[in-house]
Design a protein around this motif. Structure first.
Motif, PDB file in Angstrom:
ATOM      1  N   ASP A   3      -5.839  -7.746 -13.066  1.00  0.00           N
ATOM      2  CA  ASP A   3      -5.101  -8.612 -12.153  1.00  0.00           C
ATOM      3  C   ASP A   3      -5.272  -8.166 -10.705  1.00  0.00           C
ATOM      4  OD1 ASP A   3      -3.564  -6.324 -11.935  1.00  0.00           O
ATOM      5  OD2 ASP A   3      -1.751  -7.220 -12.707  1.00  0.00           O
ATOM      6  N   GLN A   4      -4.826  -9.031  -9.819  1.00  0.00           N
ATOM      7  CA  GLN A   4      -4.800  -8.699  -8.404  1.00  0.00           C
ATOM      8  C   GLN A   4      -3.633  -9.407  -7.734  1.00  0.00           C
ATOM      9  OE1 GLN A   4      -8.537  -9.883  -6.673  1.00  0.00           O
ATOM     10  NE2 GLN A   4      -8.391 -11.959  -7.431  1.00  0.00           N
ATOM     11  N   TYR A   5      -3.066  -8.725  -6.763  1.00  0.00           N
ATOM     12  CA  TYR A   5      -2.074  -9.300  -5.869  1.00  0.00           C
ATOM     13  C   TYR A   5      -2.714  -9.367  -4.500  1.00  0.00           C
ATOM     14  CZ  TYR A   5       2.092  -8.746  -8.856  1.00  0.00           C
ATOM     15  OH  TYR A   5       3.037  -8.846  -9.839  1.00  0.00           O
ATOM     16  N   LEU A   6      -2.688 -10.537  -3.891  1.00  0.00           N
ATOM     17  CA  LEU A   6      -3.098 -10.678  -2.501  1.00  0.00           C
ATOM     18  C   LEU A   6      -1.822 -10.792  -1.664  1.00  0.00           C
ATOM     19  CD1 LEU A   6      -4.973 -11.413  -0.065  1.00  0.00           C
ATOM     20  CD2 LEU A   6      -4.499 -13.778  -0.679  1.00  0.00           C
ATOM     21  N   PHE A   7      -1.678  -9.894  -0.700  1.00  0.00           N
ATOM     22  CA  PHE A   7      -0.603  -9.987   0.284  1.00  0.00           C
ATOM     23  C   PHE A   7      -1.228 -10.663   1.491  1.00  0.00           C
ATOM     24  CE2 PHE A   7       0.561  -6.840  -2.709  1.00  0.00           C
ATOM     25  CZ  PHE A   7       1.943  -6.905  -2.796  1.00  0.00           C
ATOM     26  N   HIS A   8      -0.859 -11.922   1.695  1.00  0.00           N
ATOM     27  CA  HIS A   8      -1.545 -12.774   2.669  1.00  0.00           C
ATOM     28  C   HIS A   8      -0.872 -12.785   4.042  1.00  0.00           C
ATOM     29  CE1 HIS A   8      -4.205 -16.051   3.838  1.00  0.00           C
ATOM     30  NE2 HIS A   8      -3.169 -16.790   4.162  1.00  0.00           N
ATOM     31  N   THR A   9       0.398 -12.370   4.103  1.00  0.00           N
ATOM     32  CA  THR A   9       1.141 -12.421   5.365  1.00  0.00           C
ATOM     33  C   THR A   9       1.830 -11.090   5.636  1.00  0.00           C
ATOM     34  OG1 THR A   9       3.187 -13.205   4.314  1.00  0.00           O
ATOM     35  CG2 THR A   9       1.611 -14.900   5.067  1.00  0.00           C
ATOM     36  N   ASP A  10       2.173 -10.874   6.891  1.00  0.00           N
ATOM     37  CA  ASP A  10       2.934  -9.673   7.244  1.00  0.00           C
ATOM     38  C   ASP A  10       4.283  -9.658   6.532  1.00  0.00           C
ATOM     39  OD1 ASP A  10       0.967  -8.593   8.912  1.00  0.00           O
ATOM     40  OD2 ASP A  10       1.688  -9.707  10.653  1.00  0.00           O
ATOM     41  N   LYS A  11       4.873 -10.812   6.354  1.00  0.00           N
ATOM     42  CA  LYS A  11       6.134 -10.896   5.623  1.00  0.00           C
ATOM     43  C   LYS A  11       5.965 -10.353   4.202  1.00  0.00           C
ATOM     44  CE  LYS A  11       9.635 -14.258   4.163  1.00  0.00           C
ATOM     45  NZ  LYS A  11      10.004 -15.671   4.130  1.00  0.00           N
ATOM     46  N   ALA A  12       4.873 -10.687   3.553  1.00  0.00           N
ATOM     47  CA  ALA A  12       4.625 -10.197   2.194  1.00  0.00           C
ATOM     48  C   ALA A  12       4.461  -8.687   2.168  1.00  0.00           C
ATOM     49  CB  ALA A  12       3.382 -10.872   1.617  1.00  0.00           C
ATOM     50  N   LEU A  13       3.835  -8.124   3.195  1.00  0.00           N
ATOM     51  CA  LEU A  13       3.613  -6.680   3.235  1.00  0.00           C
ATOM     52  C   LEU A  13       4.910  -5.881   3.265  1.00  0.00           C
ATOM     53  CD1 LEU A  13       0.557  -6.411   5.663  1.00  0.00           C
ATOM     54  CD2 LEU A  13       0.562  -6.128   3.176  1.00  0.00           C
ATOM     55  N   THR A  14       6.007  -6.511   3.666  1.00  0.00           N
ATOM     56  CA  THR A  14       7.293  -5.800   3.687  1.00  0.00           C
ATOM     57  C   THR A  14       7.775  -5.470   2.278  1.00  0.00           C
ATOM     58  OG1 THR A  14       8.669  -7.802   3.705  1.00  0.00           O
ATOM     59  CG2 THR A  14       7.974  -6.925   5.857  1.00  0.00           C
ATOM     60  N   GLU A  32      -1.749   4.040   4.673  1.00  0.00           N
ATOM     61  CA  GLU A  32      -0.294   4.171   4.608  1.00  0.00           C
ATOM     62  C   GLU A  32       0.403   2.908   5.088  1.00  0.00           C
ATOM     63  OE1 GLU A  32       1.526   7.787   6.034  1.00  0.00           O
ATOM     64  OE2 GLU A  32      -0.396   8.833   5.846  1.00  0.00           O
ATOM     65  N   HIS A  33      -0.248   2.205   6.020  1.00  0.00           N
ATOM     66  CA  HIS A  33       0.335   1.000   6.610  1.00  0.00           C
ATOM     67  C   HIS A  33      -0.618  -0.171   6.403  1.00  0.00           C
ATOM     68  CE1 HIS A  33       3.299   3.606   8.440  1.00  0.00           C
ATOM     69  NE2 HIS A  33       2.308   4.376   8.858  1.00  0.00           N
ATOM     70  N   PRO A  34      -0.468  -0.887   5.282  1.00  0.00           N
ATOM     71  CA  PRO A  34      -1.362  -2.022   5.002  1.00  0.00           C
ATOM     72  C   PRO A  34      -1.309  -3.079   6.102  1.00  0.00           C
ATOM     73  CG  PRO A  34      -0.013  -1.495   3.094  1.00  0.00           C
ATOM     74  CD  PRO A  34       0.526  -0.696   4.235  1.00  0.00           C
ATOM     75  N   MET A  35      -2.456  -3.711   6.325  1.00  0.00           N
ATOM     76  CA  MET A  35      -2.569  -4.773   7.315  1.00  0.00           C
ATOM     77  C   MET A  35      -3.358  -5.934   6.723  1.00  0.00           C
ATOM     78  SD  MET A  35      -3.426  -2.690  10.841  1.00  0.00           S
ATOM     79  CE  MET A  35      -5.031  -2.198  10.265  1.00  0.00           C
ATOM     80  N   ILE A  36      -3.150  -7.104   7.305  1.00  0.00           N
ATOM     81  CA  ILE A  36      -3.930  -8.287   6.947  1.00  0.00           C
ATOM     82  C   ILE A  36      -5.200  -8.241   7.783  1.00  0.00           C
ATOM     83  CG2 ILE A  36      -3.968 -10.800   6.813  1.00  0.00           C
ATOM     84  CD1 ILE A  36      -1.727  -9.403   5.118  1.00  0.00           C
ATOM     85  N   LEU A  37      -6.339  -8.058   7.109  1.00  0.00           N
ATOM     86  CA  LEU A  37      -7.621  -7.988   7.805  1.00  0.00           C
ATOM     87  C   LEU A  37      -8.492  -9.169   7.400  1.00  0.00           C
ATOM     88  CD1 LEU A  37      -8.393  -4.189   7.310  1.00  0.00           C
ATOM     89  CD2 LEU A  37      -7.412  -5.295   9.324  1.00  0.00           C
ATOM     90  N   LYS A  38      -9.277  -9.623   8.342  1.00  0.00           N
ATOM     91  CA  LYS A  38     -10.217 -10.704   8.049  1.00  0.00           C
ATOM     92  C   LYS A  38     -11.444 -10.105   7.362  1.00  0.00           C
ATOM     93  CE  LYS A  38     -12.575 -14.550  10.177  1.00  0.00           C
ATOM     94  NZ  LYS A  38     -11.935 -15.807   9.967  1.00  0.00           N
ATOM     95  N   PRO A  39     -11.760 -10.556   6.150  1.00  0.00           N
ATOM     96  CA  PRO A  39     -12.907  -9.982   5.436  1.00  0.00           C
ATOM     97  C   PRO A  39     -14.224 -10.490   6.001  1.00  0.00           C
ATOM     98  CG  PRO A  39     -11.968 -11.769   4.172  1.00  0.00           C
ATOM     99  CD  PRO A  39     -11.085 -11.587   5.385  1.00  0.00           C
TER     100      PRO A  39
END
Length: 161
Positions: free
Chosen positions: A138-149, A12-19
């Motif tokens: 296709d794919q979208y990468l959300f790389h920053t917390d700002k993008a996740l908004t 529900e709440h996406p986060m930037i995680l280190k793969p």
């Protein structure tokens, strides 16, 4: 626009995680406009992890926010895209400062071509020509917390094997 994220969990709440491995566009939160692609990814993860269920997480993406974000867009495979994917997958210390990256998925089937390119067996022109014969999702990468908004959670669809 609706976009999808396949996971073994409801997100529900996406986060930037280190793969734990190198990915096409670097670290971040990956999504696709293809529900089918998200489902296939979940099913593969379920098999790898001996799990009997997973989820397709559905989001509304406010793509009008792209103009406010530092975005890198690849409408189709090209030399710049190939170089970017190769740098993310092979250079240990490679990083970028984009909020969002969008473009084709270099999935496992396609990555064989990247292996030939990396080994010098084919040129970048041949790589691009070969990749254009595949129907790439296709794919979208959300790389920053700002993008996740730019994402709003809608639902999680349970997938069972």
């Amino acid at each position: 626009m609706k976009i999808y994220h396949g996971s073994l969990e409801m997100v529900e709440h996406p986060m930037i995680l280190k793969p734990n491995r190198k990915l096409d566009y670097g670290q971040g939160f990956y999504t696709t406009t293809s529900e089918k692609q998200a489902k296939e990814w979940v099913e593969r993860r379920m098999l790898e992890n001996n799990s009997n269920c997973g989820y397709i997480n559905v989001y509304e993406f406010d793509d009008k926010k792209l103009s406010e974000l530092n975005s890198l867009i690849f409408p189709e495979p090209n030399e710049e895209w190939a170089d970017f994917v190769m740098a993310n997958r092979t250079k240990f210390d490679f990083t970028h400062n984009y909020d969002i990256v969008y473009g084709p998925v270099a999935n496992d089937r396609v990555y064989l071509q990247f292996g030939l390119y990396e080994a010098g067996a084919i040129s970048v022109e041949t790589l691009i020509r070969e990749l254009k014969t595949y129907k790439l999702v296709d794919q979208y990468l959300f790389h920053t917390d700002k993008a996740l908004t730019a994402l709003r959670f809608i639902e999680s669809i349970k997938i069972e094997l």
